[in-house]
Design a protein around this motif. Structure first.
Motif, PDB file in Angstrom:
ATOM      1  N   GLU A  42     -49.709   5.696 105.006  1.00 38.54           N
ATOM      2  CA  GLU A  42     -49.733   5.380 103.572  1.00 38.54           C
ATOM      3  C   GLU A  42     -48.531   6.022 102.875  1.00 38.54           C
ATOM      4  OE1 GLU A  42     -52.740   5.722  99.696  1.00 38.54           O
ATOM      5  OE2 GLU A  42     -53.492   6.063 101.733  1.00 38.54           O
ATOM      6  N   THR A  43     -48.287   7.286 103.175  1.00 40.44           N
ATOM      7  CA  THR A  43     -47.108   7.956 102.618  1.00 40.44           C
ATOM      8  C   THR A  43     -45.834   7.283 103.091  1.00 40.44           C
ATOM      9  OG1 THR A  43     -48.139  10.121 102.314  1.00 40.44           O
ATOM     10  CG2 THR A  43     -45.762  10.101 102.703  1.00 40.44           C
ATOM     11  N   MET A  44     -45.794   6.923 104.355  1.00 42.31           N
ATOM     12  CA  MET A  44     -44.606   6.273 104.916  1.00 42.31           C
ATOM     13  C   MET A  44     -44.282   4.981 104.174  1.00 42.31           C
ATOM     14  SD  MET A  44     -44.143   5.152 108.895  1.00 42.31           S
ATOM     15  CE  MET A  44     -42.665   4.348 109.513  1.00 42.31           C
ATOM     16  N   ARG A  45     -45.304   4.196 103.867  1.00 48.66           N
ATOM     17  CA  ARG A  45     -45.096   2.921 103.169  1.00 48.66           C
ATOM     18  C   ARG A  45     -44.695   3.149 101.709  1.00 48.66           C
ATOM     19  NH1 ARG A  45     -48.064   0.525  99.647  1.00 48.66           N
ATOM     20  NH2 ARG A  45     -49.903   1.810 100.103  1.00 48.66           N
ATOM     21  N   ILE A  46     -45.418   4.026 101.013  1.00 39.85           N
ATOM     22  CA  ILE A  46     -45.110   4.274  99.600  1.00 39.85           C
ATOM     23  C   ILE A  46     -43.700   4.822  99.443  1.00 39.85           C
ATOM     24  CG2 ILE A  46     -45.718   5.676  97.587  1.00 39.85           C
ATOM     25  CD1 ILE A  46     -48.646   5.492  98.498  1.00 39.85           C
ATOM     26  N   PHE A  47     -43.307   5.724 100.322  1.00 40.02           N
ATOM     27  CA  PHE A  47     -41.968   6.295 100.229  1.00 40.02           C
ATOM     28  C   PHE A  47     -40.904   5.210 100.395  1.00 40.02           C
ATOM     29  CE2 PHE A  47     -38.176   8.561 101.446  1.00 40.02           C
ATOM     30  CZ  PHE A  47     -38.218   9.689 100.651  1.00 40.02           C
ATOM     31  N   ALA A  48     -41.097   4.321 101.380  1.00 41.45           N
ATOM     32  CA  ALA A  48     -40.116   3.263 101.622  1.00 41.45           C
ATOM     33  C   ALA A  48     -40.065   2.259 100.482  1.00 41.45           C
ATOM     34  CB  ALA A  48     -40.437   2.549 102.935  1.00 41.45           C
ATOM     35  N   GLU A  49     -41.224   1.893  99.952  1.00 48.51           N
ATOM     36  CA  GLU A  49     -41.292   0.814  98.971  1.00 48.51           C
ATOM     37  C   GLU A  49     -41.007   1.269  97.541  1.00 48.51           C
ATOM     38  OE1 GLU A  49     -44.621  -1.901 101.385  1.00 48.51           O
ATOM     39  OE2 GLU A  49     -45.153  -0.921  99.494  1.00 48.51           O
ATOM     40  N   ARG A  50     -41.293   2.535  97.218  1.00 52.23           N
ATOM     41  CA  ARG A  50     -41.212   2.933  95.814  1.00 52.23           C
ATOM     42  C   ARG A  50     -40.320   4.140  95.552  1.00 52.23           C
ATOM     43  NH1 ARG A  50     -47.281   3.249  93.802  1.00 52.23           N
ATOM     44  NH2 ARG A  50     -46.207   3.491  91.791  1.00 52.23           N
ATOM     45  N   VAL A  51     -40.288   5.077  96.487  1.00 48.64           N
ATOM     46  CA  VAL A  51     -39.450   6.260  96.288  1.00 48.64           C
ATOM     47  C   VAL A  51     -38.000   5.982  96.653  1.00 48.64           C
ATOM     48  CG1 VAL A  51     -39.064   8.673  96.932  1.00 48.64           C
ATOM     49  CG2 VAL A  51     -41.407   7.807  96.635  1.00 48.64           C
ATOM     50  N   ALA A  52     -37.779   5.404  97.835  1.00 48.59           N
ATOM     51  CA  ALA A  52     -36.410   5.176  98.300  1.00 48.59           C
ATOM     52  C   ALA A  52     -35.578   4.347  97.324  1.00 48.59           C
ATOM     53  CB  ALA A  52     -36.425   4.522  99.683  1.00 48.59           C
ATOM     54  N   PRO A  53     -36.089   3.231  96.771  1.00 52.88           N
ATOM     55  CA  PRO A  53     -35.273   2.474  95.817  1.00 52.88           C
ATOM     56  C   PRO A  53     -34.899   3.284  94.578  1.00 52.88           C
ATOM     57  CG  PRO A  53     -37.116   1.144  96.597  1.00 52.88           C
ATOM     58  CD  PRO A  53     -37.363   2.539  97.069  1.00 52.88           C
ATOM     59  N   ALA A  54     -35.817   4.120  94.108  1.00 53.68           N
ATOM     60  CA  ALA A  54     -35.526   4.928  92.928  1.00 53.68           C
ATOM     61  C   ALA A  54     -34.447   5.961  93.227  1.00 53.68           C
ATOM     62  CB  ALA A  54     -36.800   5.621  92.448  1.00 53.68           C
ATOM     63  N   LEU A  55     -34.482   6.569  94.415  1.00 52.13           N
ATOM     64  CA  LEU A  55     -33.449   7.537  94.788  1.00 52.13           C
ATOM     65  C   LEU A  55     -32.087   6.863  94.886  1.00 52.13           C
ATOM     66  CD1 LEU A  55     -35.291   9.618  97.532  1.00 52.13           C
ATOM     67  CD2 LEU A  55     -35.008  10.170  95.105  1.00 52.13           C
TER      68      LEU A  55
END
Length: 326
Positions: A295-308
């Motif tokens: 779940e963390t792996m997916r959220i990080f890829a889909e929502r955190v990475a684009p923002a960074l």
């Protein structure tokens, strides 16, 4: 350019489980996935599972197509640097030029006692690290290498075939200010550390910059990389629930706890990482160990990475948070 990655390690019970993680990382759009090069890591107990690093990396590299394949990091205590250079060149061919090879002075590993392997004192290992970097780069780039050091000697040494990449990225892990960062300044293409508080990280960056100035190297040539852990949920209630679940899996006093940067939502994770983006960190590597937190792996890829990535391109923190909420 921001790169996001997964530091998967190899403490899995079977190959398919590790391959599934690497395949998913590639499908989710991660830029990097890596193993370590421990033999008997202390995490997981004295008889826990751990595949051999270079062997597993070759198998996983052959089954992926786009993602960068990292070794993070190989201890100089395991093998002669000429052998390490040959392994790295082979891995670069297997991966089609996607390898990033990390080295370090070595740390805690149960193999030294279990297998009766020598564990030199810290000063010797740091000397070995500096010499190893020079030897490996020489073998990757020159027809013949002669070298006379305190720990290694090469006479007319050759390595063929050379790596696929014209300059195979050499990653150096560690943050020791007296010796390791000096070696980073001399040899590294990428400097990797575990997460620290922002003031400590800023100080270490300044120390590294000072060493670069001493030898006339542009510090911007060295990519900064940080490995960390987070637990993410779709909202704060879910994130807290997942934090309790993850902490319950860790034994008392586990060193993993200090590697967790944030427990919360994607927005909170972005807020925690933005100061490092502003300091110039280019690689954000999410540490995952079994049972894998998908779940963390997916959220990080889909929502955190684009923002960074948007933040690194010039957006401020508030705009980055808005991007995550959409």
């Amino acid at each position: 350019m921001i790169r996001v990655g997964v530091h998967s390690g190899q403490q899995y019970a079977n190959f398919d489980e590790c391959l599934e993680l690497w395949t998913q990382a590639e499908e989710l759009g991660y830029d990097w996935v890596s193993l370590f090069d421990h033999q008997r890591p202390p995490l997981g107990g004295p008889d826990g599972p751990c595949f051999d690093g270079p062997t597993l990396l070759a198998a996983l590299a052959a089954r992926t197509r786009r993602i960068r394949c990292g070794m993070l990091v190989s201890a100089v205590t395991w093998r002669h640097p000429a052998m390490a250079a040959s392994i790295a060149a082979t891995l670069d061919h297997v991966s089609g030029g996607r390898l990033e090879f990390g080295v370090g002075a070595g740390g805690a590993d149960l193999a030294y006692d279990q297998y009766g392997l020598p564990f030199p004192r810290t000063g010797d290992r740091l000397d070995m690290l500096d010499e190893s970097c020079e030897i490996m780069r020489g073998l990757w780039t020159r027809d013949r290498v002669d070298y006379e050091g305190e720990h290694y000697r090469l006479t007319g040494a050759a390595l063929a075939p050379k790596p696929v990449q014209e300059r195979l990225p050499l990653v150096i892990g560690g943050g020791g200010e007296k010796r390791t960062l000096r070696t980073v300044a001399r040899h590294a293409d990428v400097w990797n550390t575990l997460v620290t508080d922002i003031d400590t990280y800023r100080h270490k960056k300044d120390v590294l910059r000072g060493y670069c100035e001493e030898i006339g190297r542009n510090p911007d040539e060295i990519r900064m990389s940080m490995t960390f852990r987070v637990v993410l949920g779709e909202d704060e209630t879910r994130a807290e629930e997942r934090r309790r679940e993850r902490m319950a899996l860790l034994p008392a006093g586990s060193p993993d706890v200090g590697e967790y940067l944030a427990f919360g939502t994607a927005e909170q994770c972005v807020e925690a990482l933005l100061p490092y983006v502003r300091l110039g960190v280019g690689d954000f590597l999410l540490g995952l160990r079994p049972p894998v937190d998908r779940e963390t792996m997916r959220i990080f890829a889909e929502r955190v990475a684009p923002a960074l990535r948007q933040a690194a391109a010039g957006l401020d923190g508030s705009r980055s948070a808005d991007l995550v909420r959409r």
